[in-house]
Scaffold this active site. Structure first.
Site, PDB file in Angstrom:
ATOM      1  N   HIS A 102       0.944  -1.221   0.131  1.00 48.24           N
ATOM      2  CA  HIS A 102       0.116  -0.010  -0.177  1.00 48.24           C
ATOM      3  C   HIS A 102       0.874   1.194  -0.080  1.00 48.24           C
ATOM      4  CE1 HIS A 102       0.831   1.018   4.280  1.00 48.24           C
ATOM      5  NE2 HIS A 102       0.878  -0.377   4.461  1.00 48.24           N
TER       6      HIS A 102
ATOM      7  N   GLU B 212      -1.527  -6.809   7.506  1.00 44.38           N
ATOM      8  CA  GLU B 212      -0.303  -6.779   7.879  1.00 44.38           C
ATOM      9  C   GLU B 212      -0.042  -7.629   9.043  1.00 44.38           C
ATOM     10  OE1 GLU B 212       2.715  -6.426   7.803  1.00 44.38           O
ATOM     11  OE2 GLU B 212       3.209  -4.264   7.638  1.00 44.38           O
TER      12      GLU B 212
ATOM     13  N   ARG C  56      12.452  -7.186  11.819  1.00 39.65           N
ATOM     14  CA  ARG C  56      13.091  -7.814  10.635  1.00 39.65           C
ATOM     15  C   ARG C  56      13.251  -9.413  10.621  1.00 39.65           C
ATOM     16  NH1 ARG C  56      10.234  -4.922   9.102  1.00 39.65           N
ATOM     17  NH2 ARG C  56      10.756  -3.094   7.784  1.00 39.65           N
TER      18      ARG C  56
HETATM   19  O1  LIG Z   1       3.025  -1.897  10.586  1.00 35.40           O
HETATM   20  C1  LIG Z   1       3.642  -1.150  10.421  1.00 35.40           C
HETATM   21  O2  LIG Z   1       4.024  -0.449  11.263  1.00 35.40           O
HETATM   22  C2  LIG Z   1       4.084  -1.205   8.894  1.00 35.40           C
HETATM   23  O3  LIG Z   1       3.317  -1.260   8.018  1.00 35.40           O
HETATM   24  C3  LIG Z   1       5.291  -2.100   8.451  1.00 35.40           C
HETATM   25  O4  LIG Z   1       6.342  -1.665   9.718  1.00 35.40           O
HETATM   26  P1  LIG Z   1       7.713  -2.503   9.562  1.00 35.40           P
HETATM   27  O5  LIG Z   1       8.494  -1.583   8.620  1.00 35.40           O
HETATM   28  O6  LIG Z   1       8.210  -1.709  11.038  1.00 35.40           O
HETATM   29  O7  LIG Z   1       7.819  -3.867   9.553  1.00 35.40           O
END
Ligand SMILES: O=C(O)[C@H](O)COP(=O)(O)O
Length: 346
Positions: free
Chosen positions: A97, A200, A228
């Site tokens: 998105h 997500e 990650r």
């Molecule tokens: O859910 C979130 O905060 C983002 O969509 C993805 O976050 P991240 O880069 O911290 O995994």
């Protein structure tokens, strides 16, 4: 290999269509070079997702709803419909998105349902321009508004001018009340199938927290691990592995069969649900996936052919115009769009 893609928006080193060639067919040498040039097709038998074991849990009404629509979705107006695609080659577009209001504020979002920013709206429109010559027969989105907004805004740019219609299968009544009674109108539409499994990753007790402040409080390394790593979940949230259990299972059960039938698919979803799907498509290891980063609003193109996924070039950044790697079939589709543009757009 992992280092080669550190902090890129995924696999942009694949061979590009030269300006003199309108398309690239998928010859064996190209296929070979693609598998070298991209992130690598390695054997990681240890990396078999538990989703494969659990996938029956995630079967949804999607199959029924897609086939309902597909009977009516052959392209009219002389544009070849890929559902009759003899080689069963199909395009798969993945798009994270556009920027959301919480991306802008740098807050952990996860399953909190927030809309796009104005910039995110622009990214979605720009993404739509880039994929406007690629056939799309069916769209899968998460159930979250930021992914759905992105899909809808992108589709507005598509040259085929089909209308994306969200399927409401949450109840029999919702399904009945959203029926379309004209075959011609159905022919001019693209089903959009929302699936929570593509949401997500659930960020647990980090949802709503500021990412910078969280790093200061718990340490950068800890927060990077939560964000990650493959198998370390954030407090009371999902690890990427847990997210993959539902997202990849959904992909295998509901999306892969469409591709195998020659349907061109777009998936609009999220940083981590897409990371898990890309991990599956590119056979990344748990180590390699750590450095896989997805930018907002950048479409990635795969070709599914003979049971394999081939990454086919992708824009390197928001300013680069056009997805430049086409198969012969996609090039023909594009050509037909040119020939029919007056008819289609009138
Ligand atoms: O859910 C979130 O905060 C983002 O969509 C993805 O976050 P991240 O880069 O911290 O995994």
């Amino acid at each position: 290999m992992a280092t080669a893609m550190s902090h890129q928006s995924v696999g942009f080193s694949v061979s590009r269509r030269s300006s003199s060639s309108p398309y690239a067919t998928i010859s064996q040498p190209l296929r070979d070079s693609l598998s070298v040039a991209t992130i690598g097709f390695k054997n990681h038998s240890s990396l078999s997702y538990t989703s494969r074991r659990n996938r029956n849990l995630y079967k949804t009404e999607a199959i029924a709803s897609v086939s309902y629509h597909n009977t009516a979705l052959s392209l009219s107006k002389n544009i070849p419909e890929n559902s009759q695609n003899k080689s069963n080659e199909a395009a798969l577009i993945l798009i994270r998105h556009g920027e959301s209001l919480w991306n802008e504020k740098n807050l952990f979002t996860g399953c909190v349902d927030v809309p796009l920013t104005e910039k995110g709206v622009g990214e979605a429109i720009e993404a739509g321009k880039r994929i406007s010559n690629i056939p799309i027969d069916v769209i899968f989105t998460s159930s979250l508004i930021r992914a759905q907004m992105t899909a809808m805004l992108a589709m507005i740019q598509h040259r085929r001018k089909k209308v994306p219609i969200i399927l409401h299968n949450e109840s029999e009544q919702a399904k009945n009340w959203s029926q379309v009674f004209s075959e011609e109108t159905k022919n001019q539409s693209v089903p959009v199938i929302p699936a929570w499994q593509l949401n997500e990753r659930m960020y647990g007790e980090l949802q709503g927290l500021d990412k910078q402040e969280t790093a200061e409080r718990y340490g950068k390394e800890q927060v990077h691990e939560w964000r990650r790593s493959y198998d370390i979940p954030p407090p009371k949230g999902e690890s990427l592995e847990m997210c993959a259990e539902r997202a990849v299972a959904y992909f295998e059960d509901n999306i892969e069969p469409k591709l195998a039938a020659g349907k061109n698919v777009m998936i609009a979803a999220h940083g981590n649900s897409l990371r898990s799907i890309i991990m599956y498509l590119d056979k990344l290891t748990c180590q390699e996936v750590i450095s896989l980063e997805l930018s907002t609003g950048i479409p990635l193109l795969y070709i599914f052919k003979e049971g394999k996924f081939m990454k086919r070039g992708s824009p390197v950044g928001p300013t680069e115009a056009g997805v430049y790697a086409y198969t012969k079939r996609l090039a023909q589709y594009r050509q037909k769009l040119e020939e029919n543009s007056e008819v289609i757009c009138s």
